[in-house]
Scaffold this motif. Structure first.
Motif, PDB file in Angstrom:
ATOM      1  N   UNK A  38       0.846  -1.190   0.000  1.00 29.08           N
ATOM      2  CA  UNK A  38       0.000   0.000   0.000  1.00 29.08           C
ATOM      3  C   UNK A  38       0.881   1.237   0.000  1.00 29.08           C
ATOM      4  N   UNK A  39       0.586   2.169  -0.911  1.00 28.24           N
ATOM      5  CA  UNK A  39       1.389   3.376  -1.081  1.00 28.24           C
ATOM      6  C   UNK A  39       0.532   4.609  -0.820  1.00 28.24           C
ATOM      7  N   UNK A  40       1.155   5.639  -0.238  1.00 25.72           N
ATOM      8  CA  UNK A  40       0.416   6.877  -0.005  1.00 25.72           C
ATOM      9  C   UNK A  40       0.367   7.721  -1.269  1.00 25.72           C
ATOM     10  N   UNK A  41      -0.197   8.916  -1.174  1.00 31.55           N
ATOM     11  CA  UNK A  41      -0.397   9.771  -2.351  1.00 31.55           C
ATOM     12  C   UNK A  41       0.921  10.207  -2.988  1.00 31.55           C
ATOM     13  N   UNK A  42       2.005  10.135  -2.229  1.00 34.71           N
ATOM     14  CA  UNK A  42       3.321  10.518  -2.755  1.00 34.71           C
ATOM     15  C   UNK A  42       4.111   9.333  -3.304  1.00 34.71           C
ATOM     16  N   UNK A  43       3.479   8.150  -3.285  1.00 32.20           N
ATOM     17  CA  UNK A  43       4.135   6.956  -3.807  1.00 32.20           C
ATOM     18  C   UNK A  43       5.046   6.262  -2.809  1.00 32.20           C
ATOM     19  N   UNK A  44       4.943   6.637  -1.547  1.00 39.02           N
ATOM     20  CA  UNK A  44       5.785   6.035  -0.509  1.00 39.02           C
ATOM     21  C   UNK A  44       5.115   4.780   0.042  1.00 39.02           C
ATOM     22  N   UNK A  45       5.906   3.705   0.167  1.00 30.83           N
ATOM     23  CA  UNK A  45       5.377   2.457   0.721  1.00 30.83           C
ATOM     24  C   UNK A  45       5.016   2.662   2.192  1.00 30.83           C
TER      25      UNK A  45
END
Length: 216
Positions: A38-45
């Protein structure tokens, strides 16, 4: 105005004061529950569930971790697949004798199904999951029947093409415990896998009966 909190005790570090969105990727399409990122809106795991292959399906236990591999939540099948699916959720890595944080119950009777989440740390509080997880279109309703989280098919922003079901959009209202909702995602995925297995088994039995009927 006071914000309504939906912190369920799974992990206080994943409760945000504003609406949040995550992209969830199923890391294998061969086995239900084979892994998620699952990744946040900034593409961070943010969350991961490592692949554990087909053999681990029978253990009935799945662990949700953060990006560093710290165990946040364990979901465990309470009983074997049947008309009534039951799973318990535990804070961190489950230990013998540990009391569950919540329980997920799905009942399928006469073609109708319902999914209920009972919170053990808040007596009498129940959540409902409506819609189709298999179709990546479902909503988690809070005790007040208002939506606290939604799962939807993801659309590629550049081409407006709806992506495959292996990647989907998870949206959560402010104050919702994201780790708790990810635990529900893991349970829903396992229930879907159990249902598909049972459907295939029944289809095989019916095909065998038809074969013997024709042969006789």
């Amino acid at each position: 105005m006071k914000m309504e909190s939906h912190d369920h005790g799974a992990s206080s570090g994943f409760v945000f004061g504003e609406e949040t969105h995550f992209t969830v990727l199923k890391t294998s399409n061969f086995f239900a529950g084979d892994g998620f990122c699952a990744y946040d809106a900034k593409g961070k795991l943010v969350f991961r569930v490592d692949s554990y292959g087909p053999g681990a399906k029978n253990t009935g236990e799945v662990v949700l971790m953060d990006a560093d591999g710290t165990c946040l939540l364990t979901v465990r099948r309470k009983q074997r697949p049947s008309l009534h699916h039951r799973w318990d959720g535990f804070t961190g890595e489950r230990t013998d004798g540990q009391k569950p944080l919540f329980s997920v119950r799905k009942s399928s009777i006469l073609g109708h199904s319902s999914t209920t989440v009972e919170m053990y740390n808040k007596v009498g509080e129940e959540y409902q999951i409506v819609g189709s997880f298999a179709g990546r279109s479902c909503t988690v309703l809070g005790a007040d029947k208002k939506a606290v989280a939604e799962i939807r098919r993801k659309v590629d922003a550049s081409s407006s093409v709806v992506l495959g079901k292996e990647v989907f959009w998870l949206s959560l209202k402010a104050g919702v415990d994201v780790a708790f909702v990810m635990g529900l995602v893991l349970v829903l995925d396992r229930i879907q896998g159990d249902d598909e297995y049972e459907a295939a088994r029944r289809a095989g039995v019916d095909a065998m009966k038809e074969h013997f009927r024709i042969s006789s």
